[in-house]
Design a protein around this motif. Sequence first.
Motif, PDB file in Angstrom:
ATOM      1  N   UNK A 156      30.176  49.230  51.665  1.00  0.00           N
ATOM      2  CA  UNK A 156      30.880  47.959  51.757  1.00  0.00           C
ATOM      3  C   UNK A 156      30.240  46.892  50.872  1.00  0.00           C
ATOM      4  N   UNK A 157      28.907  46.823  50.843  1.00  0.00           N
ATOM      5  CA  UNK A 157      28.270  45.773  50.045  1.00  0.00           C
ATOM      6  C   UNK A 157      28.531  45.979  48.557  1.00  0.00           C
ATOM      7  N   UNK A 158      28.403  47.200  48.095  1.00  0.00           N
ATOM      8  CA  UNK A 158      28.644  47.481  46.683  1.00  0.00           C
ATOM      9  C   UNK A 158      30.105  47.251  46.322  1.00  0.00           C
ATOM     10  N   UNK A 159      31.017  47.583  47.214  1.00  0.00           N
ATOM     11  CA  UNK A 159      32.437  47.409  46.919  1.00  0.00           C
ATOM     12  C   UNK A 159      32.809  45.929  46.865  1.00  0.00           C
ATOM     13  N   UNK A 160      32.208  45.119  47.722  1.00  0.00           N
ATOM     14  CA  UNK A 160      32.431  43.674  47.636  1.00  0.00           C
ATOM     15  C   UNK A 160      31.938  43.155  46.293  1.00  0.00           C
ATOM     16  N   UNK A 161      30.759  43.592  45.903  1.00  0.00           N
ATOM     17  CA  UNK A 161      30.193  43.172  44.619  1.00  0.00           C
ATOM     18  C   UNK A 161      31.108  43.584  43.460  1.00  0.00           C
ATOM     19  N   UNK A 162      31.673  44.781  43.543  1.00  0.00           N
ATOM     20  CA  UNK A 162      32.491  45.315  42.458  1.00  0.00           C
ATOM     21  C   UNK A 162      33.792  44.543  42.264  1.00  0.00           C
ATOM     22  N   UNK A 163      34.343  44.007  43.356  1.00  0.00           N
ATOM     23  CA  UNK A 163      35.675  43.377  43.250  1.00  0.00           C
ATOM     24  C   UNK A 163      35.636  41.859  43.317  1.00  0.00           C
ATOM     25  N   UNK A 164      34.484  41.274  43.586  1.00  0.00           N
ATOM     26  CA  UNK A 164      34.419  39.825  43.784  1.00  0.00           C
ATOM     27  C   UNK A 164      34.991  39.067  42.588  1.00  0.00           C
ATOM     28  N   UNK A 165      34.584  39.431  41.374  1.00  0.00           N
ATOM     29  CA  UNK A 165      35.048  38.713  40.177  1.00  0.00           C
ATOM     30  C   UNK A 165      36.530  38.949  39.946  1.00  0.00           C
ATOM     31  N   UNK A 166      37.016  40.127  40.336  1.00  0.00           N
ATOM     32  CA  UNK A 166      38.436  40.424  40.175  1.00  0.00           C
ATOM     33  C   UNK A 166      39.272  39.570  41.120  1.00  0.00           C
ATOM     34  N   UNK A 167      38.776  39.365  42.326  1.00  0.00           N
ATOM     35  CA  UNK A 167      39.507  38.489  43.245  1.00  0.00           C
ATOM     36  C   UNK A 167      39.409  37.032  42.807  1.00  0.00           C
ATOM     37  N   UNK A 168      38.319  36.665  42.132  1.00  0.00           N
ATOM     38  CA  UNK A 168      38.251  35.316  41.554  1.00  0.00           C
ATOM     39  C   UNK A 168      39.359  35.137  40.519  1.00  0.00           C
ATOM     40  N   UNK A 169      39.593  36.172  39.714  1.00  0.00           N
ATOM     41  CA  UNK A 169      40.692  36.130  38.758  1.00  0.00           C
ATOM     42  C   UNK A 169      42.037  36.056  39.466  1.00  0.00           C
ATOM     43  N   UNK A 170      42.187  36.835  40.525  1.00  0.00           N
ATOM     44  CA  UNK A 170      43.465  36.806  41.247  1.00  0.00           C
ATOM     45  C   UNK A 170      43.737  35.421  41.819  1.00  0.00           C
ATOM     46  N   UNK A 171      42.711  34.792  42.392  1.00  0.00           N
ATOM     47  CA  UNK A 171      42.917  33.448  42.940  1.00  0.00           C
ATOM     48  C   UNK A 171      43.246  32.445  41.838  1.00  0.00           C
ATOM     49  N   UNK A 172      42.720  32.662  40.644  1.00  0.00           N
ATOM     50  CA  UNK A 172      43.089  31.800  39.524  1.00  0.00           C
ATOM     51  C   UNK A 172      44.580  31.929  39.235  1.00  0.00           C
ATOM     52  N   UNK A 173      45.091  33.160  39.241  1.00  0.00           N
ATOM     53  CA  UNK A 173      46.519  33.345  38.998  1.00  0.00           C
ATOM     54  C   UNK A 173      47.365  32.785  40.135  1.00  0.00           C
ATOM     55  N   UNK A 174      46.867  32.874  41.366  1.00  0.00           N
ATOM     56  CA  UNK A 174      47.602  32.316  42.499  1.00  0.00           C
ATOM     57  C   UNK A 174      47.740  30.805  42.355  1.00  0.00           C
ATOM     58  N   UNK A 175      46.694  30.155  41.869  1.00  0.00           N
ATOM     59  CA  UNK A 175      46.758  28.712  41.656  1.00  0.00           C
ATOM     60  C   UNK A 175      47.814  28.334  40.621  1.00  0.00           C
ATOM     61  N   UNK A 176      48.212  29.283  39.798  1.00  0.00           N
ATOM     62  CA  UNK A 176      49.202  29.023  38.751  1.00  0.00           C
ATOM     63  C   UNK A 176      50.605  29.496  39.139  1.00  0.00           C
ATOM     64  N   UNK A 177      50.782  29.876  40.402  1.00  0.00           N
ATOM     65  CA  UNK A 177      52.077  30.380  40.853  1.00  0.00           C
ATOM     66  C   UNK A 177      53.228  29.421  40.568  1.00  0.00           C
ATOM     67  N   UNK A 178      52.948  28.112  40.640  1.00  0.00           N
ATOM     68  CA  UNK A 178      54.027  27.140  40.497  1.00  0.00           C
ATOM     69  C   UNK A 178      54.701  27.176  39.130  1.00  0.00           C
ATOM     70  N   UNK A 179      54.070  27.818  38.154  1.00  0.00           N
ATOM     71  CA  UNK A 179      54.692  27.930  36.835  1.00  0.00           C
ATOM     72  C   UNK A 179      55.808  28.968  36.821  1.00  0.00           C
ATOM     73  N   UNK A 180      55.842  29.834  37.840  1.00  0.00           N
ATOM     74  CA  UNK A 180      56.910  30.831  37.909  1.00  0.00           C
ATOM     75  C   UNK A 180      58.047  30.296  38.754  1.00  0.00           C
TER      76      UNK A 180
END
Length: 350
Positions: free
Chosen positions: A279-303
């Motif tokens: 679990x700890x390694x998997x959190x580490x592996x995806x943390x930056x990817x979820x940061x990217x996903x949240x960035x795209x979520x913040x831009x949802x209003x453009x769609x």
Amino acid sequence: MKNDEQEENVDAALEKAWGTRALAFEQLKGGRNSRVFRVSCADGRTVAAKAYFRSANDRRDRMGCEFRALQLLRKEGLRNVAEPLIADAERHVAIYSFIEGAQASSTAISQDDISQVLDFLRTLKRIAASGRAADFPPSSEACFSIEALFDNLNGRIAALRRAAADEPSLARFLEDELLPFRKTAEEWSRAFCRERGIDPAVEISEDARTLSPSDFGFHNALRRPGGDLAFLDFEYFGWDDPAKTICDFLLHPGMDLPAGVKQSFFSGGLAVFSETPKIEARVDAVYRLFALKWTTILLNEFTLDHGARRSFAVGASGVWSQTAQLEKARRFLGQAMNEYRNFPCHDQRT
């Protein structure tokens, strides 16, 4: 006096189910997908009413999901969530018990608050293990493998690139900032997975999954008069990956958690889901990817569809701004870029 169609729908739902009428509406601060009201009824009751957004482009049954989730949790004995009272599928409104309190994210967060959050996650994990929620679907956009998360990101970025054809400022942000970091984060994550023996294409087993509100954090919690927390917003409830649950709580842009609070939640979350392999390694592996996903979520209003949903949620008197969301996304991504090599709690773990 009723001011719009949603209030009329709430009034009609109350009359149909209880034979009473709404005397007064107070629109509350709600999410980005629905409108929430405090309603004073003619029979003396005060309830929370929620009007859910509908779109031909988004078939998710947010009302059905939330109402059913709260039925399950109340049946399991939880009293720190609202009681579901009326579901009017025809009008797409639901009535819940009203919970007095202030938004928890507007107040100082204590260690006791973290303990309550972890207890809630522990309870959801217990219910998941019991088998009594086996017929619930995955939560919204659940990703049970890291490869599925890459695919999700690709779809979101593709939608934003289409929107950027008419938005030069968005196009510049995507090309100059988001897409380069997307490449860097994926390369880092894949290399990390190889080092730790994690296959990005393999889904976690069913017994390693948990039930999750999906959009979980202090931004969706009320501090009741006695100090205890009550948890809100189960529109996306379902089965999910514990690594996503931990990352989303740490990253959610609706909260600005101090480093010590993040560390406390991170350590406690690992303990709650300690039986999940790596679990700890998997959190580490995806943390930056979820940061990217949240960035795209913040831009949802453009769609197109998300813009319509946001307009519905804020109501006729509300205001939202694409420019403000783009700047918020830029700041959020900048923070993620600054910390991408070291997980935020890294220094305190080593």
